[in-house]
Design a protein around this motif. Sequence first.
Motif, PDB file in Angstrom:
ATOM      1  N   LYS A  96       0.829  -1.202   0.000  1.00  0.00           N
ATOM      2  CA  LYS A  96       0.000   0.000   0.000  1.00  0.00           C
ATOM      3  C   LYS A  96       0.867   1.256   0.000  1.00  0.00           C
ATOM      4  O   LYS A  96       0.527   2.256  -0.631  1.00  0.00           O
ATOM      5  CB  LYS A  96      -0.920  -0.002   1.217  1.00  0.00           C
ATOM      6  CG  LYS A  96      -1.917  -1.154   1.240  1.00  0.00           C
ATOM      7  CD  LYS A  96      -2.754  -1.124   2.510  1.00  0.00           C
ATOM      8  CE  LYS A  96      -3.707  -2.308   2.552  1.00  0.00           C
ATOM      9  NZ  LYS A  96      -4.503  -2.338   3.816  1.00  0.00           N
ATOM     10  N   SER A  97       1.993   1.197   0.704  1.00  0.00           N
ATOM     11  CA  SER A  97       2.892   2.343   0.755  1.00  0.00           C
ATOM     12  C   SER A  97       3.503   2.629  -0.614  1.00  0.00           C
ATOM     13  O   SER A  97       3.701   3.788  -1.000  1.00  0.00           O
ATOM     14  CB  SER A  97       4.010   2.090   1.769  1.00  0.00           C
ATOM     15  OG  SER A  97       3.481   1.843   3.057  1.00  0.00           O
ATOM     16  N   LEU A  98       3.801   1.577  -1.373  1.00  0.00           N
ATOM     17  CA  LEU A  98       4.433   1.751  -2.671  1.00  0.00           C
ATOM     18  C   LEU A  98       3.440   2.107  -3.768  1.00  0.00           C
ATOM     19  O   LEU A  98       3.751   2.897  -4.656  1.00  0.00           O
ATOM     20  CB  LEU A  98       5.176   0.471  -3.068  1.00  0.00           C
ATOM     21  CG  LEU A  98       6.477   0.174  -2.330  1.00  0.00           C
ATOM     22  CD1 LEU A  98       7.014  -1.183  -2.750  1.00  0.00           C
ATOM     23  CD2 LEU A  98       7.510   1.251  -2.621  1.00  0.00           C
ATOM     24  N   SER A  99       2.251   1.546  -3.727  1.00  0.00           N
ATOM     25  CA  SER A  99       1.331   1.646  -4.856  1.00  0.00           C
ATOM     26  C   SER A  99       0.450   2.889  -4.839  1.00  0.00           C
ATOM     27  O   SER A  99      -0.265   3.143  -5.803  1.00  0.00           O
ATOM     28  CB  SER A  99       0.434   0.397  -4.896  1.00  0.00           C
ATOM     29  OG  SER A  99      -0.346   0.292  -3.703  1.00  0.00           O
ATOM     30  N   GLN A 100       0.491   3.666  -3.767  1.00  0.00           N
ATOM     31  CA  GLN A 100      -0.430   4.790  -3.681  1.00  0.00           C
ATOM     32  C   GLN A 100       0.059   6.026  -4.450  1.00  0.00           C
ATOM     33  O   GLN A 100      -0.680   6.982  -4.629  1.00  0.00           O
ATOM     34  CB  GLN A 100      -0.646   5.177  -2.220  1.00  0.00           C
ATOM     35  CG  GLN A 100       0.605   5.701  -1.527  1.00  0.00           C
ATOM     36  CD  GLN A 100       0.377   5.974  -0.051  1.00  0.00           C
ATOM     37  OE1 GLN A 100      -0.735   5.827   0.438  1.00  0.00           O
ATOM     38  NE2 GLN A 100       1.426   6.364   0.653  1.00  0.00           N
ATOM     39  N   HIS A 101       1.293   6.007  -4.929  1.00  0.00           N
ATOM     40  CA  HIS A 101       1.855   7.173  -5.596  1.00  0.00           C
ATOM     41  C   HIS A 101       1.448   7.209  -7.071  1.00  0.00           C
ATOM     42  O   HIS A 101       1.504   6.202  -7.774  1.00  0.00           O
ATOM     43  CB  HIS A 101       3.372   7.166  -5.469  1.00  0.00           C
ATOM     44  CG  HIS A 101       3.848   7.300  -4.063  1.00  0.00           C
ATOM     45  ND1 HIS A 101       4.145   8.510  -3.482  1.00  0.00           N
ATOM     46  CD2 HIS A 101       4.054   6.367  -3.094  1.00  0.00           C
ATOM     47  CE1 HIS A 101       4.527   8.322  -2.235  1.00  0.00           C
ATOM     48  NE2 HIS A 101       4.479   7.030  -1.972  1.00  0.00           N
TER      49      HIS A 101
END
Length: 368
Positions: A96-101
């Motif tokens: 989730k931390s990586l894909s939200q950008h």
Amino acid sequence: MTLHLVTAKLDLSPCPLPVWLPGGHLQTIYSAYCAQHHNIAFVRERVDTPDGDFVDLDWAGPGLFADRLADGTMAGKDAHLQKTAARRWLQPEDWKSLSQHQNLQALILFHGLEGSSDSHYAQAIAQYFRARGWVVVVAHFRGCSGFPNRMARAYYSGDSDEISFMLQTVRQRLPQASWHTVGVSLGGNAMLKHLGEHAEQTDWIKASAAVSVPTDLVACGERLSTGFVGRYIYCPYFLRSMKSKIFDKSRRFPGMIDILRLNHARTLRDFDDVYTAPMHGFKHALEYWTKSSSKQFLNRIQLPTLVLNARNDPFVPPSSLPTLQDVSEHVVLHQPSQGGHVGFTTGAFPGNINWLPARLALFFETGQ
């Protein structure tokens, strides 16, 4: 990031090496051990391969922290990862931390012979792009992540299937990202071979770059196996870790490896004759080198690709370097006169290796 169209060209512009670092051998060795670079820690993912083995992927990126979990809880160094550049294992919540950008740029790096995410070039490239908001993943070939792989086989320089598996894995993890690839030395050869063999399967990749690549494995293997410096300095360096791993495999897989011949191997050709070639379906080292060389596939590449080779690379004879006649219109050949083998140190003493990732970034941005 907008990539301009690439027209095949030969770039002879220099890497600005300092006057106190002359010669390909010194540039190679000094850069590997003494040149300054930032250190970066990774979060590791272990992925099972279709044949029952595994590969380890080391991730870094915006919102992904090696020293704490996605919920903010501090994470100490995992005891099993003590001898690696990874601090902890990746958790499902980390995605989730990586894909939200939005407009996420991403890079996968394939290391060289006996390399890892702890190699000087991997550290420098990963830190440079991570600091600019990119996701970076270092894909370890089997047995190179600090853990022995499960099978008697290991890795080799023409393993297109392994490259394909790693590429598809990271694409599935972050399908919305704009993916770029970087391959160094052996990893660069395997990557270029795959890009040429399977051009129709790699059109989702925005651009690629290969660094210090032995595109003609026969010429490079002969130089390292017969030249004085190659035979008595570079080969012993590589064989020390390679033979240790294979001796361990021989205990786990008795009868599958000719240990007597391996014990007498003194060059990369000896090693590939005894182990790499027969274990991966080739008759001998010469057949392995011939069929696995990427030079014969460069004219099929269909995505913007930089091939960076210093002409004084002690591993790669300049006469073996690809020419414009060997490549497709999508390939840029950058062949500075100095730089050694992944030895592009620049700046005042003690020097740094920032030029290399900056050169890759320039190509990804402009196609030049």
